[in-house]
Design an enzyme around this catalytic site. Structure first.
Site, mmCIF file in Angstrom:
data_model
loop_
_atom_site.group_PDB
_atom_site.id
_atom_site.type_symbol
_atom_site.label_atom_id
_atom_site.label_comp_id
_atom_site.label_asym_id
_atom_site.label_seq_id
_atom_site.Cartn_x
_atom_site.Cartn_y
_atom_site.Cartn_z
ATOM 1 N N SER A 140 0.840 -1.204 0.000
ATOM 2 C CA SER A 140 0.000 0.000 0.000
ATOM 3 C C SER A 140 0.869 1.245 0.000
ATOM 4 O O SER A 140 1.971 1.258 0.570
ATOM 5 C CB SER A 140 -0.852 -0.015 1.271
ATOM 6 N N TYR A 196 -1.224 -0.520 10.624
ATOM 7 C CA TYR A 196 -1.525 -1.191 9.350
ATOM 8 C C TYR A 196 -0.390 -0.939 8.346
ATOM 9 O O TYR A 196 0.144 -1.874 7.732
ATOM 10 C CB TYR A 196 -2.871 -0.672 8.811
ATOM 11 N N LYS A 239 2.445 -3.562 6.637
ATOM 12 C CA LYS A 239 2.715 -3.729 5.196
ATOM 13 C C LYS A 239 4.207 -3.574 4.914
ATOM 14 O O LYS A 239 4.789 -4.326 4.139
ATOM 15 C CB LYS A 239 1.917 -2.703 4.369
HETATM 16 C C1 UD1 Z 1 -6.789 5.420 3.835
HETATM 17 C C2 UD1 Z 1 -6.023 4.676 4.900
HETATM 18 C C3 UD1 Z 1 -4.816 4.006 4.286
HETATM 19 C C4 UD1 Z 1 -5.199 3.174 3.077
HETATM 20 C C5 UD1 Z 1 -5.910 4.070 2.076
HETATM 21 C C6 UD1 Z 1 -6.332 3.349 0.812
HETATM 22 C C7 UD1 Z 1 -6.331 5.906 7.008
HETATM 23 C C8 UD1 Z 1 -5.737 6.896 7.944
HETATM 24 N N1 UD1 Z 1 -5.595 5.611 5.907
HETATM 25 O O1 UD1 Z 1 -5.998 6.494 3.494
HETATM 26 O O2 UD1 Z 1 -4.167 3.214 5.232
HETATM 27 O O3 UD1 Z 1 -4.058 2.613 2.513
HETATM 28 O O4 UD1 Z 1 -7.060 4.630 2.692
HETATM 29 O O5 UD1 Z 1 -7.479 2.583 1.007
HETATM 30 O O6 UD1 Z 1 -7.381 5.327 7.250
HETATM 31 N N2 UD1 Z 1 -12.114 12.055 3.898
HETATM 32 C C9 UD1 Z 1 -13.150 12.910 4.210
HETATM 33 N N3 UD1 Z 1 -14.305 12.394 4.758
HETATM 34 C C10 UD1 Z 1 -14.457 11.062 5.002
HETATM 35 C C11 UD1 Z 1 -13.382 10.171 4.691
HETATM 36 C C12 UD1 Z 1 -12.223 10.704 4.138
HETATM 37 O O7 UD1 Z 1 -13.055 14.123 4.011
HETATM 38 O O8 UD1 Z 1 -15.505 10.651 5.509
HETATM 39 C C13 UD1 Z 1 -10.908 12.615 3.259
HETATM 40 C C14 UD1 Z 1 -9.608 12.371 3.997
HETATM 41 O O9 UD1 Z 1 -9.361 13.392 4.924
HETATM 42 C C15 UD1 Z 1 -8.610 12.339 2.839
HETATM 43 C C16 UD1 Z 1 -9.397 11.760 1.667
HETATM 44 O O10 UD1 Z 1 -10.771 11.968 2.006
HETATM 45 O O11 UD1 Z 1 -8.215 13.638 2.493
HETATM 46 C C17 UD1 Z 1 -9.167 10.277 1.455
HETATM 47 O O12 UD1 Z 1 -9.365 9.603 2.692
HETATM 48 P P1 UD1 Z 1 -9.439 8.003 2.782
HETATM 49 O O13 UD1 Z 1 -10.384 7.492 1.772
HETATM 50 O O14 UD1 Z 1 -9.666 7.667 4.213
HETATM 51 O O15 UD1 Z 1 -8.001 7.531 2.310
HETATM 52 P P2 UD1 Z 1 -6.556 7.846 2.925
HETATM 53 O O16 UD1 Z 1 -6.606 8.833 4.019
HETATM 54 O O17 UD1 Z 1 -5.643 8.142 1.777
#
Ligand code: UD1
Length: 346
Positions: free
Chosen positions: A125, A149, A153
């Site tokens: 990842s 996590y 990895k």
């Molecule tokens: C998450 C995981 C990571 C994993 C990756 C791919 C965490 C901290 N990291 O990362 O380990 O490898 O997904 O599946 O969980 N966001 C919102 N609202 C939400 C959810 C997310 O605004 O309800 C924003 C986050 O702040 C971020 C973006 O959307 O800026 C993507 O978030 P997310 O889908 O959780 O992915 P990652 O943070 O990249």
């Protein structure tokens, strides 16, 4: 035909890859403990592939199950997806994550070694990069995962690298996925989170279908174009094709470049994702900007030159394809795989 062992074949990325393998006529067997998936996924893969394959309900932490598989089947290559994947949960229950991900992987590598199987594609990842100074990550960027996590990895990547150093005949690809989204274009398989989704896209599609009131956008003061976090979202179908490319090139895997980014090479902000989804699905997404989520980073995207060079692979689907396919899956399966569909295989 080459026998491929797929661990975690009922999971989100595993199921899409398993289907591609079957469609490409590979001979496969899969093991999954169904801890975060269900037998319904296996049925649906069989339906889409119009082919049967052996499924073993079992856990890679159970050495005896692995032993039986390697005795029964003449395995040539392993594609290793099985593992737990929630970053937040991993920080709360680190031992569970290290046991499942690291001990499970060690059991698998041991059994491979005992049986002379030395080709593996491992599901890593982009989370291994942590919060890099340079947002466009190259495979040799600094590795500094934040969550347990991510650390699990990286540990597995390092174990595989050490195996390769000691036994150069091993052929290894650690594929570092960026943010997988989307679903199979049929809408028959897709991502099905068991609990309230803690990643962006499944939450967004659940808002679109009316299961959740609104999307919370975590922070708009990041140093990005509109202040919201930016990520490299990649269609799960492209990732699945990336595994086929890895399999076809695995005999060429060199010591120096066993780690390969799978991303699109560009990033989208949360607001850009909301707008793209609205445009491509025709559904309005109510959202509210709230505070930053702890552990989140501003921006991360892939340098994709190595994947192009050594796998001859690059992502084909655009953000609208990803939104449309995820939306079709969500509409056809409002309860995910809980709805048992009577798909009849030919
Ligand atoms: C998450 C995981 C990571 C994993 C990756 C791919 C965490 C901290 N990291 O990362 O380990 O490898 O997904 O599946 O969980 N966001 C919102 N609202 C939400 C959810 C997310 O605004 O309800 C924003 C986050 O702040 C971020 C973006 O959307 O800026 C993507 O978030 P997310 O889908 O959780 O992915 P990652 O943070 O990249």
């Amino acid at each position: 035909m080459t026998k491929i062992l797929v661990t975690g074949g009922a999971g989100y990325i595993g199921s899409h890859t398993l289907l591609k393998l079957l469609m490409a006529d590979y001979d496969v067997v899969t093991i999954d403990n169904l801890s975060n998936s269900s037998y319904e996924v296996i049925n649906r893969i069989k339906f889409l592939a119009k082919r049967n394959f052996d499924f073993i309900e079992g856990d890679i932490c159970d050495k005896s199950v692995l032993k039986k598989i390697f005795i029964k089947y003449k395995i040539d290559t392993v594609i290793h997806f099985a593992g737990l994947k929630s970053s937040s949960e991993s920080n709360e229950i680190p031992l569970k994550y290290y046991k499942n991900n690291v001990v499970g992987s060690l059991n698998l590598f041991n059994e491979m070694a005992k049986n002379g199987v030395n080709k593996i594609v491992f599901s890593s990842s982009a989370t291994v990069y942590g919060e890099p100074e340079i947002r466009k990550c190259k495979e040799n960027s600094v590795l500094s995962p934040i969550s347990v996590y991510g650390k699990s990895k990286l540990l597995i990547e390092n174990i595989l690298q050490d195996i390769k150093n000691a036994h150069p005949e091993w052929r290894i690809f650690n594929l570092r996925y960026f943010n997988p989204i989307g679903a199979h274009p049929s809408g028959v398989i897709g991502e099905d989170p068991r609990n309230i989704p803690n990643i962006l896209f499944p939450f967004l599609t659940q808002v679109a279908i009316g299961k959740r009131e609104q999307l919370l956008v975590f922070g708009d003061t990041y140093d990005t174009s509109d202040g919201t976090g930016k990520r490299d979202y990649i269609h799960v179908e492209d990732l699945a094709f990336g595994h086929i490319a890895a399999l076809t090139n695995i005999d060429k895997a060199q010591d120096t470049n066993i780690n390969v980014n799978l991303g699109t090479g560009r990033s989208y902000s949360v607001i850009e994702i909301i707008r793209a989804f609205e445009q491509c699905s025709g559904k309005k997404i109510p959202f509210e900007i709230v505070g930053k989520r702890s552990g989140d980073i501003s921006e991360l995207y892939a340098d994709i030159s190595l994947a192009k060079k050594i796998l001859g692979w690059e992502a084909k689907f655009n953000i609208c394809d990803m939104c449309k396919d995820a939306w079709r899956w969500q509409q056809m399966n409002p309860e995910g795989f809980k709805n048992v569909v009577k798909y009849i295989s030919e």
